[in-house]
Design a protein around this motif. Structure first.
Motif, PDB file in Angstrom:
ATOM      1  N   VAL A 115     -31.753  40.649 -69.886  1.00  0.00           N
ATOM      2  CA  VAL A 115     -30.368  40.447 -69.432  1.00  0.00           C
ATOM      3  C   VAL A 115     -30.362  40.210 -67.927  1.00  0.00           C
ATOM      4  O   VAL A 115     -29.635  39.343 -67.413  1.00  0.00           O
ATOM      5  CB  VAL A 115     -29.489  41.662 -69.783  1.00  0.00           C
ATOM      6  CG1 VAL A 115     -28.126  41.560 -69.109  1.00  0.00           C
ATOM      7  CG2 VAL A 115     -29.327  41.793 -71.294  1.00  0.00           C
ATOM      8  N   GLY A 116     -31.191  40.983 -67.201  1.00  0.00           N
ATOM      9  CA  GLY A 116     -31.305  40.781 -65.753  1.00  0.00           C
ATOM     10  C   GLY A 116     -31.837  39.406 -65.414  1.00  0.00           C
ATOM     11  O   GLY A 116     -31.409  38.775 -64.440  1.00  0.00           O
ATOM     12  N   LEU A 117     -32.779  38.909 -66.227  1.00  0.00           N
ATOM     13  CA  LEU A 117     -33.319  37.561 -66.016  1.00  0.00           C
ATOM     14  C   LEU A 117     -32.238  36.507 -66.218  1.00  0.00           C
ATOM     15  O   LEU A 117     -32.134  35.546 -65.438  1.00  0.00           O
ATOM     16  CB  LEU A 117     -34.483  37.318 -66.980  1.00  0.00           C
ATOM     17  CG  LEU A 117     -35.128  35.922 -66.931  1.00  0.00           C
ATOM     18  CD1 LEU A 117     -35.734  35.652 -65.561  1.00  0.00           C
ATOM     19  CD2 LEU A 117     -36.198  35.787 -68.024  1.00  0.00           C
ATOM     20  N   ILE A 118     -31.424  36.675 -67.252  1.00  0.00           N
ATOM     21  CA  ILE A 118     -30.334  35.714 -67.525  1.00  0.00           C
ATOM     22  C   ILE A 118     -29.331  35.710 -66.374  1.00  0.00           C
ATOM     23  O   ILE A 118     -28.880  34.648 -65.918  1.00  0.00           O
ATOM     24  CB  ILE A 118     -29.638  36.067 -68.855  1.00  0.00           C
ATOM     25  CG1 ILE A 118     -30.602  35.854 -70.026  1.00  0.00           C
ATOM     26  CG2 ILE A 118     -28.372  35.222 -69.049  1.00  0.00           C
ATOM     27  CD1 ILE A 118     -30.072  36.341 -71.361  1.00  0.00           C
ATOM     28  N   LYS A 119     -28.977  36.902 -65.889  1.00  0.00           N
ATOM     29  CA  LYS A 119     -28.035  36.989 -64.769  1.00  0.00           C
ATOM     30  C   LYS A 119     -28.615  36.324 -63.529  1.00  0.00           C
ATOM     31  O   LYS A 119     -27.894  35.654 -62.769  1.00  0.00           O
ATOM     32  CB  LYS A 119     -27.709  38.457 -64.476  1.00  0.00           C
ATOM     33  CG  LYS A 119     -26.837  39.136 -65.522  1.00  0.00           C
ATOM     34  CD  LYS A 119     -26.512  40.567 -65.113  1.00  0.00           C
ATOM     35  CE  LYS A 119     -25.590  41.235 -66.128  1.00  0.00           C
ATOM     36  NZ  LYS A 119     -25.270  42.634 -65.735  1.00  0.00           N
ATOM     37  N   SER A 120     -29.914  36.502 -63.327  1.00  0.00           N
ATOM     38  CA  SER A 120     -30.569  35.873 -62.174  1.00  0.00           C
ATOM     39  C   SER A 120     -30.508  34.350 -62.285  1.00  0.00           C
ATOM     40  O   SER A 120     -30.240  33.654 -61.295  1.00  0.00           O
ATOM     41  CB  SER A 120     -32.034  36.322 -62.096  1.00  0.00           C
ATOM     42  OG  SER A 120     -32.127  37.719 -61.982  1.00  0.00           O
ATOM     43  N   MET A 121     -30.766  33.833 -63.487  1.00  0.00           N
ATOM     44  CA  MET A 121     -30.720  32.393 -63.713  1.00  0.00           C
ATOM     45  C   MET A 121     -29.318  31.835 -63.438  1.00  0.00           C
ATOM     46  O   MET A 121     -29.172  30.781 -62.804  1.00  0.00           O
ATOM     47  CB  MET A 121     -31.122  32.083 -65.160  1.00  0.00           C
ATOM     48  CG  MET A 121     -31.049  30.596 -65.532  1.00  0.00           C
ATOM     49  SD  MET A 121     -31.399  30.327 -67.290  1.00  0.00           S
ATOM     50  CE  MET A 121     -29.993  31.156 -68.035  1.00  0.00           C
TER      51      MET A 121
END
Length: 257
Positions: A72-78
């Motif tokens: 989820v953190g990766l998606i938010k970063s993207m």
């Protein structure tokens, strides 16, 4: 030849590797709504999530949950990364992934712990890993406290705060027939077997007193009343109250001896 490592059921050698330029091009397409580019970008950057969750080696029981939260953190970063900045995506994404995992661990803990104490705990974990990596030995809490410039008591409290609670019925030894539980190894200096037995004997001895004697002892030693107050309440003289109390105590002392 790529190294094959499996984390959370994912074979890291199967993950695509992109150059920084390819990564940036793919990211721009993903942010512009290209679903295929979005999926490809997330897959190629999954290693960032895996590298972060490996640091939480003390949480192996929920490693799959941590992977999902980290993703989820990766998606938010993207979605939020500004490609105009002269900054590598991984530099921006890793703190975001760590933040998501920290919030998850804080909010899902069986014991509620203040955020400041958890922040200290995570700083302690990072300092511990840094020392052990450079010194090739286990780091002591004293060393960690010195590195972070905080009292040793705070290091101990922080690590205790994020430790998972253990059930009193958790088995710690099993000989094949009978298990020894945590509660069997805990010493209670207040509620000892001797005091428990004395309490039972006292209750049984009280049952052998007359109702008037029991009432006098209860009013004297549980309600804190004087002999005069008792005599007025039950309608006998103070001298009679004194005699009944004395006889009742003598009987109990004999029964308990």
């Amino acid at each position: 030849m790529s190294t094959r490592v499996k984390i959370c059921g994912i074979d890291t050698s199967s993950l695509p590797k992109l150059s920084e330029n390819e990564n940036n091009v793919l990211l721009k397409r993903a942010q512009n709504g290209d679903k295929e580019a979005r999926d490809e970008f997330l897959l190629s950057n999954t290693r960032l999530v895996l590298s972060v969750i490996q640091k939480y080696y003390g949480k192996k029981d929920c490693i799959d949950d941590l992977f999902q939260v980290g993703f989820v953190g990766l998606i938010k970063s993207m979605d939020n990364f500004d490609t105009s900045f002269n900054l590598k995506f991984s530099t921006y994404a890793v703190p975001m992934i760590i933040g998501e995992i920290r919030r998850y661990l804080r909010d899902s803990s069986a014991v509620r712990v203040s955020r400041s104490l958890r922040d200290i705990a995570y700083a302690v974990i990072q300092a511990k890993q840094t020392i052990e990596k450079s010194e090739h030995r286990e780091a002591s809490n004293e060393e960690i406290a010195c590195t972070l410039n905080i009292p040793l008591s705070k290091v101990n409290d922080a690590m205790d705060a994020i430790s998972d609670p253990i059930s009193l019925f958790e088995p710690i030894y099993h000989d094949g027939n009978e298990a020894t539980l945590v509660m069997d190894q805990i010493c209670d200096e207040v509620n000892t077997d001797e005091k428990w037995i004395d309490s039972i004997n006292m209750q049984q001895a009280m049952q052998n007193l007359s109702e008037k004697e029991r009432n006098i002892l209860l009013m004297r030693y549980y309600q804190g009343k004087t002999q005069t107050e008792i005599s007025e309440e039950i309608g006998i003289s103070q001298a009679q109250v004194s005699r009944l109390e004395k006889n009742a105590k003598a009987f109990l002392l004999k029964a308990m001896s």
